[in-house]
Design a protein around this motif. Structure first.
Motif, mmCIF file in Angstrom:
data_model
loop_
_atom_site.group_PDB
_atom_site.id
_atom_site.type_symbol
_atom_site.label_atom_id
_atom_site.label_comp_id
_atom_site.label_asym_id
_atom_site.label_seq_id
_atom_site.Cartn_x
_atom_site.Cartn_y
_atom_site.Cartn_z
ATOM 1 N N GLU A 34 0.848 -1.188 0.000
ATOM 2 C CA GLU A 34 0.000 0.000 0.000
ATOM 3 C C GLU A 34 0.883 1.237 0.000
ATOM 4 O O GLU A 34 2.004 1.216 0.477
ATOM 5 N N GLY A 35 0.357 2.322 -0.512
ATOM 6 C CA GLY A 35 1.098 3.564 -0.570
ATOM 7 C C GLY A 35 0.884 4.246 -1.899
ATOM 8 O O GLY A 35 0.215 3.709 -2.797
ATOM 9 N N LEU A 36 1.442 5.446 -2.004
ATOM 10 C CA LEU A 36 1.268 6.230 -3.223
ATOM 11 C C LEU A 36 2.580 6.921 -3.580
ATOM 12 O O LEU A 36 3.473 7.064 -2.754
ATOM 13 N N ALA A 37 2.633 7.360 -4.813
ATOM 14 C CA ALA A 37 3.760 8.164 -5.258
ATOM 15 C C ALA A 37 3.215 9.429 -5.906
ATOM 16 O O ALA A 37 2.349 9.371 -6.775
ATOM 17 N N ILE A 38 3.696 10.563 -5.430
ATOM 18 C CA ILE A 38 3.345 11.847 -6.038
ATOM 19 C C ILE A 38 4.370 12.149 -7.110
ATOM 20 O O ILE A 38 5.573 12.115 -6.860
ATOM 21 N N GLN A 39 3.902 12.442 -8.312
ATOM 22 C CA GLN A 39 4.801 12.881 -9.373
ATOM 23 C C GLN A 39 4.682 14.391 -9.511
ATOM 24 O O GLN A 39 3.586 14.937 -9.612
ATOM 25 N N SER A 40 5.823 15.056 -9.518
ATOM 26 C CA SER A 40 5.846 16.507 -9.657
ATOM 27 C C SER A 40 7.041 16.885 -10.533
ATOM 28 O O SER A 40 7.661 16.019 -11.162
ATOM 29 N N THR A 41 7.368 18.149 -10.571
ATOM 30 C CA THR A 41 8.552 18.638 -11.275
ATOM 31 C C THR A 41 9.227 19.699 -10.407
ATOM 32 O O THR A 41 8.613 20.233 -9.469
ATOM 33 N N LEU A 42 10.459 20.038 -10.729
ATOM 34 C CA LEU A 42 11.140 21.088 -9.979
ATOM 35 C C LEU A 42 10.383 22.406 -10.074
ATOM 36 O O LEU A 42 10.250 23.137 -9.087
ATOM 37 N N GLY A 43 9.869 22.709 -11.255
ATOM 38 C CA GLY A 43 9.109 23.940 -11.444
ATOM 39 C C GLY A 43 7.830 23.958 -10.626
ATOM 40 O O GLY A 43 7.456 24.981 -10.043
ATOM 41 N N ARG A 44 7.154 22.826 -10.589
ATOM 42 C CA ARG A 44 5.919 22.729 -9.809
ATOM 43 C C ARG A 44 6.201 22.890 -8.316
ATOM 44 O O ARG A 44 5.433 23.536 -7.594
ATOM 45 N N LEU A 45 7.282 22.291 -7.843
ATOM 46 C CA LEU A 45 7.633 22.433 -6.437
ATOM 47 C C LEU A 45 7.878 23.894 -6.083
ATOM 48 O O LEU A 45 7.399 24.392 -5.059
ATOM 49 N N GLN A 46 8.631 24.554 -6.913
ATOM 50 C CA GLN A 46 8.945 25.952 -6.638
ATOM 51 C C GLN A 46 7.669 26.798 -6.613
ATOM 52 O O GLN A 46 7.484 27.640 -5.726
ATOM 53 N N LYS A 47 6.770 26.571 -7.548
ATOM 54 C CA LYS A 47 5.510 27.314 -7.592
ATOM 55 C C LYS A 47 4.642 26.989 -6.379
ATOM 56 O O LYS A 47 4.014 27.873 -5.785
ATOM 57 N N ALA A 48 4.616 25.715 -5.995
ATOM 58 C CA ALA A 48 3.788 25.286 -4.869
ATOM 59 C C ALA A 48 4.229 25.941 -3.564
ATOM 60 O O ALA A 48 3.414 26.177 -2.668
ATOM 61 N N LEU A 49 5.515 26.239 -3.438
ATOM 62 C CA LEU A 49 6.051 26.815 -2.213
ATOM 63 C C LEU A 49 5.821 28.320 -2.111
ATOM 64 O O LEU A 49 6.042 28.910 -1.048
ATOM 65 N N GLU A 50 5.356 28.945 -3.164
ATOM 66 C CA GLU A 50 5.170 30.399 -3.160
ATOM 67 C C GLU A 50 4.094 30.856 -2.191
ATOM 68 O O GLU A 50 4.078 32.012 -1.769
ATOM 69 N N VAL A 51 3.176 29.967 -1.807
ATOM 70 C CA VAL A 51 2.097 30.362 -0.899
ATOM 71 C C VAL A 51 2.564 30.432 0.555
ATOM 72 O O VAL A 51 1.885 31.003 1.403
ATOM 73 N N GLU A 52 3.713 29.837 0.855
ATOM 74 C CA GLU A 52 4.241 29.876 2.220
ATOM 75 C C GLU A 52 4.864 31.240 2.498
ATOM 76 O O GLU A 52 5.800 31.664 1.819
ATOM 77 N N ARG A 53 4.324 31.957 3.499
ATOM 78 C CA ARG A 53 4.750 33.335 3.781
ATOM 79 C C ARG A 53 5.612 33.468 5.039
ATOM 80 O O ARG A 53 6.187 34.521 5.277
ATOM 81 N N VAL A 54 5.679 32.402 5.835
ATOM 82 C CA VAL A 54 6.377 32.509 7.115
ATOM 83 C C VAL A 54 7.813 32.014 7.024
ATOM 84 O O VAL A 54 8.746 32.671 7.492
ATOM 85 N N TYR A 55 7.993 30.858 6.388
ATOM 86 C CA TYR A 55 9.306 30.217 6.359
ATOM 87 C C TYR A 55 9.895 30.272 4.951
ATOM 88 O O TYR A 55 9.232 29.928 3.973
ATOM 89 N N GLU A 56 11.153 30.668 4.872
ATOM 90 C CA GLU A 56 11.836 30.747 3.579
ATOM 91 C C GLU A 56 12.297 29.360 3.146
ATOM 92 O O GLU A 56 12.909 28.636 3.929
ATOM 93 N N GLN A 57 12.005 29.012 1.901
ATOM 94 C CA GLN A 57 12.318 27.680 1.389
ATOM 95 C C GLN A 57 13.520 27.721 0.447
ATOM 96 O O GLN A 57 13.722 28.690 -0.288
ATOM 97 N N HIS A 58 14.275 26.631 0.457
ATOM 98 C CA HIS A 58 15.418 26.477 -0.440
ATOM 99 C C HIS A 58 15.360 25.073 -1.038
ATOM 100 O O HIS A 58 15.005 24.113 -0.351
#
Length: 233
Positions: A105-129
């Motif tokens: 059982e389990g799942l795998a999320i498929q994403s891209t580097l670009g998608r990750l970077q865009k997804a993190l833009e909503v976070e306003r408190v902690y700076e992501q790298h």
């Protein structure tokens, strides 16, 4: 923000495919709260996380001979660094299914580097790298320390199969006491391109995942694992 250095070669193509393998409870938590869990770096199984190779440690030890706070800074900082690990691969990984999921059982999320970077833009408190992990011989090779994130972007060669991309956050300035990790805001719809269900899961489990995604208000493409064969011998 991408972390890049001559020894840390993050792919330049924003369409580079990355994966996250996880169990159903963690997946539901991600969708329900729309937050990405990041683990405290010193809680990983690898005790070398956030430490230095032997040549680098010797240099730091000499530098800290008259300034013990210099070495203490690196020792205590591990508690304030949180990490979300992703697997760099164009295709599914049988090894990752085996390591990060249980009982077929389990799942795998498929994403891209670009998608990750865009997804993190909503976070306003902690700076992501975002940075790629470099795999080295800790007895012989040097880890630069002019960038304070570098100790968290090098691992021993024994882990090269992980092909890891990391989202890293330093919460030192927030004066938090973190237990096992921290949740940050993410744009789930941007982050997830496709969902793959465990190749050995039964039909009831597949239907459960499809229904859960639907009821939680998402419409991701849910794919049959490429490792699941229809061929009968």
């Amino acid at each position: 923000m991408y972390i890049s250095d001559e020894k840390i070669k993050l792919p330049e193509d924003c369409d580079t495919v990355v994966w996250k393998y996880l169990d159903l409870s963690k997946f539901v938590d991600l969708l329900l709260y729309r937050k990405l869990f990041m683990s405290r770096s010193d809680k990983f199984e690898d005790q070398y996380e956030g430490t230095f190779s032997e040549p680098t440690f010797e240099e730091i030890r000499k530098l800290s001979a008259d300034n013990p706070d210099f070495l203490d800074f690196y020792k205590t900082r591990r508690k304030n660094i949180v990490v979300s690990s992703w697997h760099l691969n164009e295709y599914e990984s049988f090894a990752m299914w085996q390591i990060f999921t249980q009982k077929n059982e389990g799942l795998a999320i498929q994403s891209t580097l670009g998608r990750l970077q865009k997804a993190l833009e909503v976070e306003r408190v902690y700076e992501q790298h975002i940075g790629a992990v470099n795999y080295i011989d800790y007895k012989k090779e040097y880890i630069p320390f002019e960038n304070s994130f570098f100790p968290f972007l090098f691992k021993r060669k024994s882990f090269v199969y992980e092909r890891e991309i990391r989202i890293i956050t330093d919460v030192t300035s927030h004066q938090l006491i973190i237990d096992n990790g921290l949740k940050i805001d993410v744009d789930i719809q941007s982050m997830i391109e496709k969902i793959y269900i465990h190749p050995k899961s039964e039909n009831w489990y597949k239907n459960l995942v499809i229904e859960l995604v639907k009821r939680l208000g998402f419409d991701f493409a849910i794919e049959k694992s490429d490792l699941e064969s229809d061929i009968l011998i």
